[in-house]
Design an enzyme around this catalytic site. Structure first.
Site, mmCIF file in Angstrom:
data_model
loop_
_atom_site.group_PDB
_atom_site.id
_atom_site.type_symbol
_atom_site.label_atom_id
_atom_site.label_comp_id
_atom_site.label_asym_id
_atom_site.label_seq_id
_atom_site.Cartn_x
_atom_site.Cartn_y
_atom_site.Cartn_z
ATOM 1 N N LYS A 137 2.117 21.655 66.628
ATOM 2 C CA LYS A 137 1.900 21.844 65.166
ATOM 3 C C LYS A 137 1.011 21.083 64.503
ATOM 4 C CE LYS A 137 4.172 22.672 60.637
ATOM 5 N NZ LYS A 137 3.203 21.740 59.740
ATOM 6 N N CYS A 370 -5.935 -3.484 34.088
ATOM 7 C CA CYS A 370 -6.530 -2.933 35.134
ATOM 8 C C CYS A 370 -7.290 -3.898 36.082
ATOM 9 C CB CYS A 370 -7.698 -1.784 34.934
ATOM 10 S SG CYS A 370 -8.593 -1.306 36.278
#
Length: 644
Positions: A137, A370
């Site tokens: 798969k 940030c």
């Protein structure tokens, strides 16, 4: 998904993975749970297939999908509009869509061996003894390649199973895909398979993205594969297929999957190693993601040296810190994740914890600012975002690209690759710099000619008079999409009504936020996000620069509040486009939404209407109007339809 849905839907983020038996629920409980699961799965499909930013693991998604199947099967629930009746995600708007030669269905899958045994038992009950063929798969992207008279004509993704994105140009670059067939071939041939990226190339790509401050791709199917070689590849299970065409035809298919194949997915692979540091990367959307730097360890044949910690809440729940021995898992995801702390570091001490973000006790403290631009960090449930917006270098390319999209400033010819090229060349540092670009500068860049340069400069010039709501969408304000932007535009009327000056007092932002909460569909969370954006002086400076460059968002002239108590949903084709109907109704204080809910007053039904909205209206007792009845309703309130 709206912010309120995200807060109330338990299956969107960190969903439960264990459920009580479906048979023990009442029908009302099952319907309620199924509705939440459908909404969440649709959002997960969009994030996964369209945005390439999945919120949950494949295993968690499979669990939710299986639960929904169980509820629908046990209580015989209507699946007309359910994700279980379709395949994959909607095609990406930026690409052309094409119809498949035949429905491109999926394969049922599970990590539970018992489910595989039940598949075998069902097959043998229906068609007797059979042989199976097993194949890997592949962890890739399903595509259909169509040949006519032996010549490659197109390639498309699975999309919704009926139609998909035309990716012919991309697939043509794959050396293993022939552009002309050899030998004896049919007049028309549709070949289906998986596009995948070799693991070494994928790992190298992710390493370079992380080093550049970009979000790593979650798995190979989200990466843009330029070539496929006969190197090693990622698989996440085994596909078992009935090895008989006649038996396959007898077994048939369901609405979203074939009944003659089943995919058994491998369980996740685990290893134990030590965390040497925790860093925070800022993605292009401003999302802050903590990443654990690890002592290198081999996991399933791949050397792993970093693992995602997902978000601040995940760090808290794991109780993880630098120096801890942790268990990591790697299933389909190439970027592994930390599962649990196996052994806490006994040597946590203040002497070692001297870097920002770590306290004296050794516990990791998520930064309040940030790490790229220093702007305050906003928290949205378990997630953290940089509030820097337009001013944050980590978000620069994304904000410029978003500024140009249809629905925002609609600048034709300014795609992702060209934005990156302009930024790398130093020509554009913010959206306002677009309006300084010249033909002479552009033709000096690789791949640009006189015509393409002139076209882009003209498109940028034509964008100078956007609608106010389109301008607001283009600013990349967190939580502000097209619908919210229209509400803001109606409320404030012009860009000058927003706090965009150089010296705005705190009290003005308090008043601004309070006014925001009065806008329909804007709650406290979204209002806070919008306030944060405008409270950032760098963002306001970019807006002022845009105005100085001649950008003039059109003011909204309110037609009154004659329809202030009216909420409509439209299905089918009317004399006016849905967009024009929406503008007409909203100009007079009303609302036009995309789906029927308890707040809907009328469903307007035009020609060739969709069935699902009519079913929803019947279920909720929402009255319907044809176009003549809509015109009469508006005329009663002094509004002509269609307008002269």
């Amino acid at each position: 998904m709206a912010d309120t849905d995200a807060e109330s839907n338990p299956y969107l983020r960190n969903p439960p993975t264990e459920f009580e038996p479906a048979e023990e629920l009442s029908r009302a409980e099952a319907e309620e749970q199924a509705a939440l699961l459908r909404d969440a799965i649709r959002e997960h499909d969009h994030r996964y297939y369209v945005e390439a930013e999945p919120l949950i693991s494949d295993a968690a998604y499979d669990t939710l999908f299986s639960r929904l199947l169980a509820l629908e099967g046990t209580f015989d629930l209507d699946t007309t509009d359910s994700p279980t009746s379709r395949v994959g995600g909607e095609p990406i708007e930026a690409l052309e869509t094409v119809e498949h030669v035949a429905p491109m269905l999926s394969i049922d899958q599970s990590t539970d061996a018992e489910d595989l045994r039940e598949f075998d038992a069902r097959v043998r009950r229906e068609v007797g003894d059979v042989d199976y063929v097993c194949e890997p798969k592949f962890d890739g992207l399903s595509v259909e390649v169509v040949y006519e008279n032996g010549q490659f004509v197109r390639a498309a993704t699975r999309g919704d199973g009926q139609r998909g994105d035309d990716v012919s140009a991309q697939v043509k670059t794959i050396p293993t895909v022939p552009l002309r067939l050899r030998g004896d071939y049919p007049e028309t041939l549709a070949v289906r398979g998986e596009v995948y990226m070799p693991k070494p190339a994928f790992n190298d790509l992710n390493r370079r993205r992380v080093e550049a401050g970009d979000d790593p791709f979650a798995n190979p199917r989200n990466a843009a594969a330029g070539t496929i070689r006969n190197l090693d590849y990622e698989i996440d299970g085994t596909v078992i297929k009935v090895d008989s065409r006649a038996a396959r035809e007898e077994l048939g298919e369901k609405s979203r999957s074939v009944r003659w194949a089943f995919a058994y997915k491998f369980p996740a692979r685990h290893e134990v190693t030590t965390i040497r540091d925790i860093v925070v990367q800022v993605g292009r959307t401003g999302r802050l993601t903590p990443v654990a730097l690890l002592d290198p360890v081999d996991v399933g044949g791949v050397t792993v040296s970093r693992a995602t910690l997902h978000n601040p809440d995940e760090i808290d729940s794991l109780g993880v810190a630098v120096g801890d021995r942790v268990r990591i898992k790697r299933a389909g995801d190439v970027i592994p994740q930390v599962v649990e702390v196996v052994e806490a570091d006994d040597q946590r001490s203040s002497a070692r914890q001297t870097e920002p973000g770590k306290d004296a006790g050794g516990h990791y403290e998520f930064p309040d600012e940030c790490p790229v631009c220093g702007s305050p960090v906003d928290r949205d449930g378990p997630l953290a975002f940089c509030s820097g917006g337009l001013s944050c270098p980590a978000q620069r390319e994304a904000s410029i690209g978003h500024f140009a999209i249809k629905g925002a400033m609609d600048i034709d010819g300014l795609g992702e690759e060209r934005v990156a090229q302009l930024v790398d060349a130093g020509l554009v540092e913010s959206v306002a710099d677009l309006y300084d670009l010249t033909v002479e500068e552009l033709v000096e860049l690789e791949g640009w000619g006189e015509t393409s340069a002139q076209n882009l400069v003209a498109a940028i010039e034509e964008s100078k008079e956007p609608s106010l709501d389109s301008f607001l969408v283009g600013l990349s304000i967190t939580e502000v999409g097209e619908a919210t932007a229209r509400g803001l535009a109606r409320e404030f009327g012009s860009i000058d009504a927003f706090p965009i000056g150089e010296d705005v007092p705190e009290s003005a932002f308090d008043e601004f936020e309070e006014r925001l909460t009065t806008v329909p569909d804007i709650g406290e969370t979204v209002a806070h996000r919008v306030r944060d954006f405008f409270e950032n002086e760098d963002n306001r400076a970019v807006i002022r620069s845009l105005l100085d460059h001649g950008v003039e968002p059109e003011s909204v002239e309110s037609g009154g509040d004659e329809l202030a108590d009216l909420t409509l949903v439209v299905t089918g084709t009317l004399a006016m486009s849905r967009g024009d109907v929406r503008e007409l109704v909203e100009a007079h204080g009303g609302n036009v939404t995309g789906s029927v809910s308890g707040n809907t007053d009328y469903l307007v039904v035009g020609e060739n209407p969709g069935q699902s909205k009519r079913d929803d209206a019947d279920e909720r007792g929402v009255p319907t109007l044809d176009e003549d009845e809509l015109a009469a309703l508006l005329a009663e309130r002094g509004i002509g339809y269609p307008p002269a």
